[in-house]
Design an enzyme around this catalytic site. Structure first.
Site, PDB file in Angstrom:
ATOM      1  N   ASP A   1       0.859  -1.194   0.000  1.00  0.00           N
ATOM      2  CA  ASP A   1       0.000   0.000   0.000  1.00  0.00           C
ATOM      3  C   ASP A   1       0.896   1.245   0.000  1.00  0.00           C
ATOM      4  O   ASP A   1       1.762   1.368   0.861  1.00  0.00           O
ATOM      5  CB  ASP A   1      -0.886  -0.048   1.255  1.00  0.00           C
ATOM      6  CG  ASP A   1      -1.626   1.264   1.497  1.00  0.00           C
ATOM      7  OD1 ASP A   1      -1.916   1.974   0.514  1.00  0.00           O
ATOM      8  OD2 ASP A   1      -1.911   1.561   2.676  1.00  0.00           O
TER       9      ASP A   1
ATOM     10  N   ASN B   1      -0.466   4.621  -0.306  1.00  0.00           N
ATOM     11  CA  ASN B   1      -1.092   5.881   0.109  1.00  0.00           C
ATOM     12  C   ASN B   1      -1.698   5.810   1.512  1.00  0.00           C
ATOM     13  O   ASN B   1      -2.464   6.695   1.902  1.00  0.00           O
ATOM     14  CB  ASN B   1      -2.142   6.340  -0.921  1.00  0.00           C
ATOM     15  CG  ASN B   1      -3.301   5.358  -1.015  1.00  0.00           C
ATOM     16  OD1 ASN B   1      -3.245   4.269  -0.434  1.00  0.00           O
ATOM     17  ND2 ASN B   1      -4.338   5.732  -1.731  1.00  0.00           N
TER      18      ASN B   1
ATOM     19  N   ASP C   1      -3.990   4.023   2.889  1.00  0.00           N
ATOM     20  CA  ASP C   1      -5.403   3.715   3.162  1.00  0.00           C
ATOM     21  C   ASP C   1      -5.581   2.272   3.637  1.00  0.00           C
ATOM     22  O   ASP C   1      -6.706   1.814   3.847  1.00  0.00           O
ATOM     23  CB  ASP C   1      -6.290   4.007   1.937  1.00  0.00           C
ATOM     24  CG  ASP C   1      -5.996   3.094   0.763  1.00  0.00           C
ATOM     25  OD1 ASP C   1      -5.025   2.299   0.838  1.00  0.00           O
ATOM     26  OD2 ASP C   1      -6.725   3.173  -0.248  1.00  0.00           O
TER      27      ASP C   1
ATOM     28  N   ASP D   1      -2.037  -1.306  -3.576  1.00  0.00           N
ATOM     29  CA  ASP D   1      -2.381  -0.610  -4.814  1.00  0.00           C
ATOM     30  C   ASP D   1      -1.342  -0.886  -5.899  1.00  0.00           C
ATOM     31  O   ASP D   1      -0.305  -1.501  -5.633  1.00  0.00           O
ATOM     32  CB  ASP D   1      -2.549   0.892  -4.550  1.00  0.00           C
ATOM     33  CG  ASP D   1      -1.500   1.424  -3.590  1.00  0.00           C
ATOM     34  OD1 ASP D   1      -0.301   1.243  -3.884  1.00  0.00           O
ATOM     35  OD2 ASP D   1      -1.875   1.989  -2.524  1.00  0.00           O
TER      36      ASP D   1
ATOM     37  N   ASP E   1     -10.955 -16.775 -14.713  1.00  0.00           N
ATOM     38  CA  ASP E   1     -11.703 -17.174 -13.529  1.00  0.00           C
ATOM     39  C   ASP E   1     -12.818 -18.170 -13.884  1.00  0.00           C
ATOM     40  O   ASP E   1     -13.585 -17.926 -14.829  1.00  0.00           O
ATOM     41  CB  ASP E   1     -12.334 -15.902 -12.923  1.00  0.00           C
ATOM     42  CG  ASP E   1     -12.829 -16.095 -11.515  1.00  0.00           C
ATOM     43  OD1 ASP E   1     -12.004 -16.315 -10.622  1.00  0.00           O
ATOM     44  OD2 ASP E   1     -14.061 -16.004 -11.310  1.00  0.00           O
TER      45      ASP E   1
ATOM     46  N   GLU F   1      -8.923 -21.267 -14.897  1.00  0.00           N
ATOM     47  CA  GLU F   1      -9.243 -21.854 -13.588  1.00  0.00           C
ATOM     48  C   GLU F   1     -10.434 -22.787 -13.763  1.00  0.00           C
ATOM     49  O   GLU F   1     -11.484 -22.378 -14.273  1.00  0.00           O
ATOM     50  CB  GLU F   1      -9.582 -20.758 -12.578  1.00  0.00           C
ATOM     51  CG  GLU F   1      -9.741 -21.320 -11.176  1.00  0.00           C
ATOM     52  CD  GLU F   1     -10.647 -20.501 -10.281  1.00  0.00           C
ATOM     53  OE1 GLU F   1     -10.465 -20.546  -9.056  1.00  0.00           O
ATOM     54  OE2 GLU F   1     -11.556 -19.815 -10.799  1.00  0.00           O
TER      55      GLU F   1
HETATM   56  O1  ISL Z   1     -12.379 -20.969  -2.921  1.00  0.00           O
HETATM   57  C1  ISL Z   1     -13.338 -21.583  -3.337  1.00  0.00           C
HETATM   58  C2  ISL Z   1     -14.452 -21.933  -2.513  1.00  0.00           C
HETATM   59  O2  ISL Z   1     -14.111 -23.067  -1.790  1.00  0.00           O
HETATM   60  C3  ISL Z   1     -13.423 -22.004  -4.683  1.00  0.00           C
HETATM   61  O3  ISL Z   1     -14.485 -22.817  -4.929  1.00  0.00           O
HETATM   62  C4  ISL Z   1     -13.533 -20.763  -5.524  1.00  0.00           C
HETATM   63  O4  ISL Z   1     -14.731 -20.108  -5.262  1.00  0.00           O
HETATM   64  C5  ISL Z   1     -13.454 -21.180  -6.932  1.00  0.00           C
HETATM   65  O5  ISL Z   1     -12.171 -21.667  -7.059  1.00  0.00           O
HETATM   66  C6  ISL Z   1     -13.627 -20.024  -7.865  1.00  0.00           C
HETATM   67  O6  ISL Z   1     -12.686 -19.045  -7.580  1.00  0.00           O
HETATM   68  C7  ISL Z   1     -12.651 -17.920  -8.376  1.00  0.00           C
HETATM   69  O7  ISL Z   1     -13.921 -17.359  -8.615  1.00  0.00           O
HETATM   70  C8  ISL Z   1     -14.613 -16.829  -7.496  1.00  0.00           C
HETATM   71  C9  ISL Z   1     -13.727 -15.932  -6.621  1.00  0.00           C
HETATM   72  O8  ISL Z   1     -14.370 -15.715  -5.401  1.00  0.00           O
HETATM   73  C10 ISL Z   1     -12.376 -16.541  -6.369  1.00  0.00           C
HETATM   74  O9  ISL Z   1     -11.565 -15.663  -5.639  1.00  0.00           O
HETATM   75  C11 ISL Z   1     -11.794 -16.868  -7.702  1.00  0.00           C
HETATM   76  O10 ISL Z   1     -10.468 -17.334  -7.635  1.00  0.00           O
HETATM   77  C12 ISL Z   1     -15.743 -16.033  -8.055  1.00  0.00           C
HETATM   78  O11 ISL Z   1     -15.247 -15.105  -8.975  1.00  0.00           O
HETATM   79 CA    CA Z   2      -3.626   2.020  -1.037  1.00  0.00          CA
END
Ligand code: ISL
Ligand code: CA
Length: 577
Positions: A37, A39, A41, A45, A222, A280
């Site tokens: 961080d 700044n 807060d 960042d 994701d 993922e």
């Molecule tokens: O950490 C989990 C719950 O046990 C996983 O199931 C996780 O939610 C899953 O891997 C999906 O993760 C990704 O998408 C989610 C987000 O919350 C996580 O941080 C991300 O890595 C929704 O966007």
């Molecule tokens: Ca900051």
């Protein structure tokens, strides 16, 4: 020795110039909120990342994966995006981001951004429009459904499916204005996009091209295996405690997943060089992972599979169970074998959703340094692309959360609220959250021994681990035996020896399941790795070639015979003539 070095440099140059440069790369994940961080807060960042680039340079990593920095109401710490093409002011500005990309490039590093397109924030203008009326042109950009036939909208059990959300509770929320429900596999503030609609896909692809044109080097995608769903939306098998159903087989790996990934490659990636794509995929099977990463099919470079990070889950992730010796090694070996010839593995033990590696799989008390380095050896010398989660390179441990009010994560807090109502005690729940909750990974990076660990001059958004007084980066730089310097060695070994990046993998049975031993082979080069994944000394039978091999890395200062001390790791190399 000299000969080996010359040979490997030449071949590395060839491989980094090729399309497959990511096979010898090491990726480092930055979770910006908790990195640095500037700044005061209390929230990390982008300028904080720029300020710490020397740390990453010194470590020797090639790529930074940056968790979301986009505009967001932060219902799920930035994984709920309200504008894909704007930086959230809490993290900085688009100029800061451009500067980060330029600085990384000038140091020979790349930047991979997080792509969160299974869902948006409910505050994204797309959803705001979509929910505004039944006939809005963007209505079909999300999954809207009526209440179950015969049930009044808003009455218990009237949701269109019985699915349980990842963050507890139903996956459907009623929107009073139009009287329909919308789907959210995660939080109600994270409505799922409807990828069946080609306009949605076009909008996503054009946003991705915009980022690549800006100079970024790829995407971590994701929950990308959730973008295609069974449009019939069948119920899942109900759980005896919550009564809700597990809809996973209906919303994951849907019939059009591979079609979408191939379309994305054509629309976004074709004609662009030197990118990295990683998807993922919670719950992915080896077959699906192989299909996704087979270069002939043109989908993704690699995926994050979840098998090894689910091994200790009991009835839920918050009910962690001890691992039997050999279970982790068996699982990782299965993935090495399955993706070996055709596909490609990502290698990770931790990220912003998982507890800390050394606390979960190692011994973060008496054998902290030994187990942190042993686990790193085991992972980094497999075939695949290793990912280091921020702080792992200094052996950071799980956080310290004495009270419920010390937790921040929506997943943990919702689980607590729901389970308390279902008869679990507060103590049981807090114990599970301390062990496996996502906040463990999210405490600030420990840069030094000062009060906020050098993370911030203000009050950090989540408490700093009290062990930062001795466990911090600045204490490790000058110590040749530190976890940090061990990671540096592992990374440079991968860069120097192609056998690590692309050699064949074969598990070796040394007569004890607690010892994970394997051999890597590329042409005449052979690498031998043995890691004791336990708190006890183990006597092992090393196979023949190991007797004459040259020890190139070890996490104990002296070597003694066939006995592997607690969490001892040894790496040896031979060259067949
Ligand atoms: O950490 C989990 C719950 O046990 C996983 O199931 C996780 O939610 C899953 O891997 C999906 O993760 C990704 O998408 C989610 C987000 O919350 C996580 O941080 C991300 O890595 C929704 O966007
Ligand atoms: Ca900051």
């Amino acid at each position: 020795m000299t000969l080996t070095e010359t040979t490997s440099k030449t071949s590395l140059e060839t491989s980094s110039a090729s399309q497959d440069w990511w096979k010898s790369a090491v990726v480092y994940q930055v979770y910006p909120r908790s990195f640095a961080d500037t700044n005061g807060d209390g929230i990390g960042d982008i300028r904080g990342i720029i300020r710490k680039l020397d740390h990453l340079d010194r470590l020797g990593v090639d790529v930074i994966w940056l968790s979301p920095v986009y505009a967001s109401p932060h219902a799920d710490a930035g994984y709920d995006i309200s504008n894909y093409q704007a930086i959230d002011p809490v993290f900085g500005t688009i100029e800061d981001l451009d500067e980060l990309v330029a600085d990384l490039h000038s140091r020979g590093m790349k930047l991979v951004m997080d792509l969160v397109v299974n869902h948006t924030s409910d505050e994204h203008p797309w959803f705001v429009e979509s929910r505004s009326s039944l006939d809005n042109p963007k209505r079909d950009w999300y999954w809207w459904r009526d209440a179950r036939p015969g049930r009044g909208a808003g009455t218990p059990g009237a949701e269109p499916t019985n699915w349980e959300s990842f963050f507890s509770g139903p996956t459907w929320t009623l929107d009073e204005r139009t009287g329909q429900y919308y789907l959210h596999l995660f939080d109600p503030k994270q409505p799922d996009l409807n990828w069946e609609n080609p306009a949605v896909r076009d909008a996503v692809y054009s946003m991705m091209r915009w980022w690549l044109d800006r100079g970024i080097d790829g995407f971590r995608m994701d929950v990308i295996n959730l973008i295609s769903k069974d449009t019939a939306l069948p119920d899942g098998v109900p759980d005896s405690i919550t009564g809700r159903g597990d809809g996973f087989v209906h919303y994951a790996h849907g019939p059009r997943l591979h079609e979408y990934l191939q379309e994305m490659r054509r629309e976004v990636f074709d004609g662009r060089d030197a990118l990295l794509t990683v998807g993922e995929m919670p719950g992915v099977s080896t077959d699906e992972a192989l299909m996704t990463t087979d270069p002939e099919r043109g989908e993704l470079n690699m995926v994050f599979q979840f098998e090894h990070v689910g091994l200790d889950h009991g009835t839920s992730k918050f009910d962690p169970q001890p691992l039997e010796p050999g279970v982790l090694a068996d699982s990782l070996t299965k993935w090495q074998d399955a993706l070996g010839e055709t596909g490609w593995n990502s290698l990770y033990l931790s990220n912003h959703d998982q507890p800390r590696t050394v606390s979960r799989f190692g011994n973060d008390r008496e054998l902290w340094r030994e187990s942190a380095t042993a686990l790193a050896t085991m992972l980094h010398l497999q075939r695949g692309t290793p990912f280091i989660y921020q702080g792992e390179e200094i052996g950071m441990t799980n956080g310290f959360f004495p009270e419920l009010s010390d937790f921040r994560d929506v997943e943990s807090l919702n689980f607590y609220a729901q389970s308390l109502g279902l008869g679990c005690t507060a103590d049981q729940l807090l114990t599970g959250m301390r062990r496996n909750g996502r906040d463990n990974a999210r405490t600030p990076v420990q840069w030094d021994a000062t009060s906020a660990a050098g993370f911030s001059t203000g009050e950090p958004w989540i408490a700093v681990n009290p062990n930062h007084t001795w466990l911090n980066a600045s204490a490790q730089y000058a110590d040749p035996s530190s976890v940090f310097n061990y990671y540096r060695q592992l990374i440079s070994l991968r860069h120097d020896r192609d056998v690590i990046a692309v050699g064949d993998f074969a598990r070796v049975d040394v007569g004890d399941p607690a010892v994970f031993a394997f051999q890597r082979t590329l042409g005449a080069d052979r690498l031998l790795v043995a890691v004791n994944l336990s708190d006890e000394a183990r006597t092992v039978r090393f196979p023949d070639p190991w007797e004459h091999a040259e020890l190139i890395l070890a996490n104990y200062p002296d070597q003694t015979g066939p006995c592997l001390r607690p969490w001892e790791a040894r790496v040896a190399a031979t060259r067949k003539n």
